[in-house]
Design a protein around this motif. Sequence first.
Motif, PDB file in Angstrom:
ATOM      1  N   UNK A 142       2.592  -3.394  13.954  1.00  0.00           N
ATOM      2  CA  UNK A 142       2.277  -2.395  12.936  1.00  0.00           C
ATOM      3  C   UNK A 142       0.925  -2.666  12.283  1.00  0.00           C
ATOM      4  N   UNK A 143       0.626  -3.932  12.008  1.00  0.00           N
ATOM      5  CA  UNK A 143      -0.678  -4.252  11.417  1.00  0.00           C
ATOM      6  C   UNK A 143      -1.819  -3.885  12.370  1.00  0.00           C
ATOM      7  N   UNK A 144      -1.563  -3.969  13.661  1.00  0.00           N
ATOM      8  CA  UNK A 144      -2.593  -3.620  14.650  1.00  0.00           C
ATOM      9  C   UNK A 144      -2.907  -2.127  14.649  1.00  0.00           C
ATOM     10  N   UNK A 145      -2.024  -1.306  14.070  1.00  0.00           N
ATOM     11  CA  UNK A 145      -2.276   0.135  14.017  1.00  0.00           C
ATOM     12  C   UNK A 145      -3.201   0.525  12.867  1.00  0.00           C
ATOM     13  N   UNK A 146      -3.505  -0.423  11.980  1.00  0.00           N
ATOM     14  CA  UNK A 146      -4.386  -0.128  10.854  1.00  0.00           C
ATOM     15  C   UNK A 146      -3.728  -0.245   9.498  1.00  0.00           C
ATOM     16  N   UNK A 147      -2.421  -0.486   9.458  1.00  0.00           N
ATOM     17  CA  UNK A 147      -1.747  -0.734   8.183  1.00  0.00           C
ATOM     18  C   UNK A 147      -2.328  -2.014   7.587  1.00  0.00           C
ATOM     19  N   UNK A 148      -2.667  -1.969   6.293  1.00  0.00           N
ATOM     20  CA  UNK A 148      -3.329  -3.109   5.664  1.00  0.00           C
ATOM     21  C   UNK A 148      -2.347  -4.199   5.239  1.00  0.00           C
ATOM     22  N   UNK A 149      -1.151  -3.797   4.803  1.00  0.00           N
ATOM     23  CA  UNK A 149      -0.182  -4.779   4.323  1.00  0.00           C
ATOM     24  C   UNK A 149       1.227  -4.229   4.498  1.00  0.00           C
ATOM     25  N   UNK A 150       2.167  -5.151   4.698  1.00  0.00           N
ATOM     26  CA  UNK A 150       3.577  -4.807   4.851  1.00  0.00           C
ATOM     27  C   UNK A 150       4.382  -5.687   3.906  1.00  0.00           C
ATOM     28  N   UNK A 151       5.302  -5.080   3.192  1.00  0.00           N
ATOM     29  CA  UNK A 151       6.223  -5.831   2.337  1.00  0.00           C
ATOM     30  C   UNK A 151       7.647  -5.497   2.781  1.00  0.00           C
ATOM     31  N   UNK A 188      15.268 -11.610  -1.641  1.00  0.00           N
ATOM     32  CA  UNK A 188      13.861 -11.595  -2.015  1.00  0.00           C
ATOM     33  C   UNK A 188      13.038 -10.634  -1.189  1.00  0.00           C
ATOM     34  N   UNK A 189      11.797 -11.003  -0.902  1.00  0.00           N
ATOM     35  CA  UNK A 189      10.888 -10.128  -0.164  1.00  0.00           C
ATOM     36  C   UNK A 189       9.809 -10.962   0.503  1.00  0.00           C
ATOM     37  N   UNK A 190       9.189 -10.372   1.534  1.00  0.00           N
ATOM     38  CA  UNK A 190       8.113 -11.054   2.262  1.00  0.00           C
ATOM     39  C   UNK A 190       6.919 -10.130   2.399  1.00  0.00           C
ATOM     40  N   UNK A 191       5.750 -10.699   2.135  1.00  0.00           N
ATOM     41  CA  UNK A 191       4.482  -9.972   2.262  1.00  0.00           C
ATOM     42  C   UNK A 191       3.769 -10.426   3.532  1.00  0.00           C
ATOM     43  N   UNK A 192       3.186  -9.443   4.245  1.00  0.00           N
ATOM     44  CA  UNK A 192       2.406  -9.731   5.442  1.00  0.00           C
ATOM     45  C   UNK A 192       1.097  -8.952   5.411  1.00  0.00           C
ATOM     46  N   UNK A 193       0.013  -9.604   5.792  1.00  0.00           N
ATOM     47  CA  UNK A 193      -1.191  -8.897   6.213  1.00  0.00           C
ATOM     48  C   UNK A 193      -1.728  -9.639   7.430  1.00  0.00           C
ATOM     49  N   UNK A 194      -2.914  -9.325   7.876  1.00  0.00           N
ATOM     50  CA  UNK A 194      -3.403  -9.929   9.128  1.00  0.00           C
ATOM     51  C   UNK A 194      -3.672 -11.421   9.014  1.00  0.00           C
ATOM     52  N   UNK A 195      -3.758 -11.932   7.786  1.00  0.00           N
ATOM     53  CA  UNK A 195      -4.064 -13.358   7.624  1.00  0.00           C
ATOM     54  C   UNK A 195      -3.053 -14.116   6.778  1.00  0.00           C
ATOM     55  N   UNK A 196      -2.068 -13.422   6.214  1.00  0.00           N
ATOM     56  CA  UNK A 196      -1.189 -14.049   5.227  1.00  0.00           C
ATOM     57  C   UNK A 196       0.258 -13.650   5.438  1.00  0.00           C
ATOM     58  N   UNK A 222      -0.692  -4.096  -6.559  1.00  0.00           N
ATOM     59  CA  UNK A 222      -1.527  -4.131  -5.352  1.00  0.00           C
ATOM     60  C   UNK A 222      -2.793  -3.304  -5.552  1.00  0.00           C
ATOM     61  N   UNK A 223      -2.651  -2.130  -6.119  1.00  0.00           N
ATOM     62  CA  UNK A 223      -3.817  -1.280  -6.346  1.00  0.00           C
ATOM     63  C   UNK A 223      -4.756  -1.864  -7.401  1.00  0.00           C
ATOM     64  N   UNK A 224      -4.189  -2.657  -8.310  1.00  0.00           N
ATOM     65  CA  UNK A 224      -5.009  -3.277  -9.352  1.00  0.00           C
ATOM     66  C   UNK A 224      -5.722  -4.531  -8.852  1.00  0.00           C
ATOM     67  N   UNK A 225      -5.486  -4.897  -7.581  1.00  0.00           N
ATOM     68  CA  UNK A 225      -6.175  -6.040  -7.007  1.00  0.00           C
ATOM     69  C   UNK A 225      -5.497  -7.376  -7.237  1.00  0.00           C
ATOM     70  N   UNK A 226      -4.207  -7.357  -7.614  1.00  0.00           N
ATOM     71  CA  UNK A 226      -3.487  -8.612  -7.831  1.00  0.00           C
ATOM     72  C   UNK A 226      -3.332  -9.377  -6.524  1.00  0.00           C
ATOM     73  N   UNK A 227      -3.254 -10.685  -6.633  1.00  0.00           N
ATOM     74  CA  UNK A 227      -2.944 -11.504  -5.462  1.00  0.00           C
ATOM     75  C   UNK A 227      -1.549 -11.130  -4.957  1.00  0.00           C
ATOM     76  N   UNK A 228      -1.331 -11.169  -3.636  1.00  0.00           N
ATOM     77  CA  UNK A 228      -0.025 -10.774  -3.105  1.00  0.00           C
ATOM     78  C   UNK A 228       1.158 -11.509  -3.733  1.00  0.00           C
ATOM     79  N   UNK A 229       1.001 -12.812  -3.983  1.00  0.00           N
ATOM     80  CA  UNK A 229       2.107 -13.578  -4.566  1.00  0.00           C
ATOM     81  C   UNK A 229       2.445 -13.076  -5.967  1.00  0.00           C
TER      82      UNK A 229
END
Length: 313
Positions: free
Chosen positions: A215-224, A231-239, A268-275
């Motif tokens: 999914x990230x390879x399609x252009x999605x920037x982040x997945x939660x 709980x929950x898990x955050x993913x992007x191309x490097x994290x 996320x829109x306010x630029x917060x760190x994913x954690x």
Amino acid sequence: MSKILTIGEILVEIVATERGDGFRASVPLIGPFPSGAPAIFIDQVGKLGQDCAIISRVGDDDFGYVNLERLKEDGVDVSGIEVAKQGTTGSAFVRYREDGSRAFVFNIRDSACGTITITDAASRLIDSCTHLHVMGTALYAPSVVNTILDTLDRIKAKGGTVSLDPNLRAEILDTPGMREALKQVISKTDLFLPSGDELFLFAEAKSEAAAVAELLATGIKAIVVKRGSAGATYFDTSTSIDMPAFKATEIDPTGAGDCFGGTFVTFWLAGAEPAEALRYANAAGARAVMKEGPMEGASTRSELDQFIAEQGA
């Protein structure tokens, strides 16, 4: 500064006070509670002080005004909500089963929000917004689908962003045109917020790691990936970040995922760190389950700060 927009159903929720398998016999009820997944999401955004709005329709009735008054009180721009003089506000009757799952009886498609179009007021509102959040539940009728897809194109054309929460229930998954509409939305999504196996709705892969990579390879920037009490898990191309859930005594889980999403998208829109965004979103979801009624557990920033501090997180 960003302005978050969502589109879709506004309704009241009426809840059975006794557990059982449905509504084949008389049962005591409580409500009406303001509800509708997009409405709960945007109410949570508004309570955080974020500029936000919703496009929808309600009837000129008490159920409609219950929602309008709550949304305005919590800081949501309601200029895009049309009041249908001859319409009836949507409803959902909910009964919990013994295993904690829920049985629903919906009146959405034949209610005022069964037809949502881009009115002049809604068009002006779209021009003022920079982010569109799409709830899968909102893809329930042709006019609503068209409104969402047209708005999505307008938001993306001016450099805005899109988030998607599939939020699919068995009662609505096979609504005609829903799967096709979801595919169009995911193709332009920046932030994807699935719950559990919803991750695999748009991926051929069979494992979570492979589906995320696909999914990230399609252009999605982040997945939660939302995991409820896990709980929950955050993913992007490097994290990749796992965040455990907060402790909470569950009274009513309806709306918890919407409060989680509203909080994560805002941070996320306010630029917060994913954690940080995950921590606050988990707190919002936990607080939401502790209140009776789907919108009653939406939280302010100070309430989340206090909740997180009390749990030592």
